[in-house]
Design a protein around this motif. Structure first.
Motif, PDB file in Angstrom:
ATOM      1  N   MET A   1       0.835  -1.180   0.000  1.00  0.00           N
ATOM      2  CA  MET A   1       0.000   0.000   0.000  1.00  0.00           C
ATOM      3  C   MET A   1       0.878   1.239   0.000  1.00  0.00           C
ATOM      4  N   SER A   2       0.396   2.294  -0.597  1.00  0.00           N
ATOM      5  CA  SER A   2       1.161   3.533  -0.720  1.00  0.00           C
ATOM      6  C   SER A   2       1.320   4.236   0.621  1.00  0.00           C
ATOM      7  N   ASN A   3       2.409   4.978   0.741  1.00  0.00           N
ATOM      8  CA  ASN A   3       2.654   5.740   1.962  1.00  0.00           C
ATOM      9  C   ASN A   3       1.994   7.114   1.935  1.00  0.00           C
ATOM     10  N   CYS A   4       1.437   7.506   0.819  1.00  0.00           N
ATOM     11  CA  CYS A   4       0.814   8.831   0.760  1.00  0.00           C
ATOM     12  C   CYS A   4      -0.533   8.806   1.488  1.00  0.00           C
ATOM     13  N   GLY A   5      -0.958   9.971   1.943  1.00  0.00           N
ATOM     14  CA  GLY A   5      -2.246  10.082   2.598  1.00  0.00           C
ATOM     15  C   GLY A   5      -3.355  10.265   1.580  1.00  0.00           C
ATOM     16  N   TYR A   6      -4.569  10.070   1.996  1.00  0.00           N
ATOM     17  CA  TYR A   6      -5.702  10.180   1.077  1.00  0.00           C
ATOM     18  C   TYR A   6      -5.808  11.565   0.456  1.00  0.00           C
ATOM     19  N   ARG A   7      -5.396  12.608   1.173  1.00  0.00           N
ATOM     20  CA  ARG A   7      -5.464  13.964   0.615  1.00  0.00           C
ATOM     21  C   ARG A   7      -4.534  14.163  -0.569  1.00  0.00           C
ATOM     22  N   ASP A   8      -3.526  13.299  -0.685  1.00  0.00           N
ATOM     23  CA  ASP A   8      -2.593  13.365  -1.807  1.00  0.00           C
ATOM     24  C   ASP A   8      -3.131  12.656  -3.052  1.00  0.00           C
ATOM     25  N   LEU A   9      -4.185  11.878  -2.900  1.00  0.00           N
ATOM     26  CA  LEU A   9      -4.734  11.122  -4.023  1.00  0.00           C
ATOM     27  C   LEU A   9      -5.545  12.043  -4.940  1.00  0.00           C
ATOM     28  N   ILE A  10      -5.209  12.043  -6.220  1.00  0.00           N
ATOM     29  CA  ILE A  10      -5.923  12.864  -7.207  1.00  0.00           C
ATOM     30  C   ILE A  10      -7.409  12.507  -7.218  1.00  0.00           C
ATOM     31  N   VAL A  11      -7.726  11.223  -7.102  1.00  0.00           N
ATOM     32  CA  VAL A  11      -9.126  10.807  -7.131  1.00  0.00           C
ATOM     33  C   VAL A  11      -9.891  11.393  -5.945  1.00  0.00           C
ATOM     34  N   TRP A  12      -9.270  11.453  -4.777  1.00  0.00           N
ATOM     35  CA  TRP A  12      -9.930  12.042  -3.612  1.00  0.00           C
ATOM     36  C   TRP A  12     -10.161  13.535  -3.850  1.00  0.00           C
ATOM     37  N   GLN A  13      -9.153  14.221  -4.390  1.00  0.00           N
ATOM     38  CA  GLN A  13      -9.268  15.655  -4.663  1.00  0.00           C
ATOM     39  C   GLN A  13     -10.386  15.935  -5.671  1.00  0.00           C
ATOM     40  N   LYS A  14     -10.452  15.129  -6.725  1.00  0.00           N
ATOM     41  CA  LYS A  14     -11.506  15.315  -7.731  1.00  0.00           C
ATOM     42  C   LYS A  14     -12.883  14.972  -7.160  1.00  0.00           C
ATOM     43  N   ALA A  15     -12.940  14.009  -6.268  1.00  0.00           N
ATOM     44  CA  ALA A  15     -14.211  13.658  -5.633  1.00  0.00           C
ATOM     45  C   ALA A  15     -14.694  14.802  -4.742  1.00  0.00           C
ATOM     46  N   ILE A  16     -13.768  15.459  -4.048  1.00  0.00           N
ATOM     47  CA  ILE A  16     -14.130  16.636  -3.244  1.00  0.00           C
ATOM     48  C   ILE A  16     -14.660  17.745  -4.154  1.00  0.00           C
ATOM     49  N   ASP A  17     -13.998  17.952  -5.298  1.00  0.00           N
ATOM     50  CA  ASP A  17     -14.476  18.952  -6.268  1.00  0.00           C
ATOM     51  C   ASP A  17     -15.891  18.622  -6.736  1.00  0.00           C
ATOM     52  N   LEU A  18     -16.163  17.331  -6.959  1.00  0.00           N
ATOM     53  CA  LEU A  18     -17.499  16.919  -7.383  1.00  0.00           C
ATOM     54  C   LEU A  18     -18.527  17.215  -6.301  1.00  0.00           C
ATOM     55  N   VAL A  19     -18.177  16.976  -5.053  1.00  0.00           N
ATOM     56  CA  VAL A  19     -19.093  17.276  -3.948  1.00  0.00           C
ATOM     57  C   VAL A  19     -19.459  18.760  -3.975  1.00  0.00           C
ATOM     58  N   GLU A  20     -18.455  19.613  -4.106  1.00  0.00           N
ATOM     59  CA  GLU A  20     -18.723  21.060  -4.153  1.00  0.00           C
ATOM     60  C   GLU A  20     -19.615  21.421  -5.333  1.00  0.00           C
ATOM     61  N   ALA A  21     -19.338  20.839  -6.493  1.00  0.00           N
ATOM     62  CA  ALA A  21     -20.135  21.130  -7.684  1.00  0.00           C
ATOM     63  C   ALA A  21     -21.573  20.658  -7.515  1.00  0.00           C
ATOM     64  N   ILE A  22     -21.767  19.520  -6.866  1.00  0.00           N
ATOM     65  CA  ILE A  22     -23.119  19.004  -6.647  1.00  0.00           C
ATOM     66  C   ILE A  22     -23.868  19.870  -5.634  1.00  0.00           C
ATOM     67  N   TYR A  23     -23.187  20.311  -4.599  1.00  0.00           N
ATOM     68  CA  TYR A  23     -23.836  21.226  -3.659  1.00  0.00           C
ATOM     69  C   TYR A  23     -24.270  22.498  -4.381  1.00  0.00           C
TER      70      TYR A  23
END
Length: 125
Positions: A1-23
């Motif tokens: 498993m990767s040592n990076c945190g979830y905040r470093d994952l591009i998919v997590w960042q894009k999912a957060i952007d989607l949440v904002e867009a849906i709101y």
């Protein structure tokens, strides 16, 4: 498993952007949707980055892959609800216009590709 945190994952960042867009997109929905489609769409969208984060925080790749699968299920829910909101626009302009719906579905599709790629990379051998 990767040592990076979830905040470093591009998919997590894009999912957060989607949440904002849906709101933003659901803010104009009819008030009677406050506890209906608007709420369900928001909750499903929030579930995507939440499951990515929770899975990445687990001790094993197998757990992470399982939570990514749950995130994919939530993404399918979001896509379905976006299609519904786009179709309802023909009856009530307060729902999603075709252009707005298409933009959100394109973003959702990209997140799906990223999730499936990440799932393959963390899948236990």
């Amino acid at each position: 498993m990767s040592n990076c945190g979830y905040r470093d994952l591009i998919v997590w960042q894009k999912a957060i952007d989607l949440v904002e867009a849906i709101y933003d997109a659901t803010r104009g929905f009819p008030t009677e949707e406050r506890y209906g489609l608007s709420s369900q769409l928001r909750r499903a969208a929030v579930s995507i980055p939440s499951n990515i984060a929770e899975g990445q925080g687990r001790a094993s790749s197998r757990d992470f892959a399982r939570f990514l699968e749950i995130a994919l299920g939530s993404l399918a829910e979001v896509e379905t609800q976006l299609v519904i909101a786009g179709r309802l626009h023909t009856r009530d302009p307060r729902y999603l216009s075709a252009d707005r719906c298409d933009d959100l579905l394109i973003t959702a599709n990209e997140i799906g590709r990223l999730l499936r790629g990440l799932q393959k990379s963390v899948a236990p051998n």
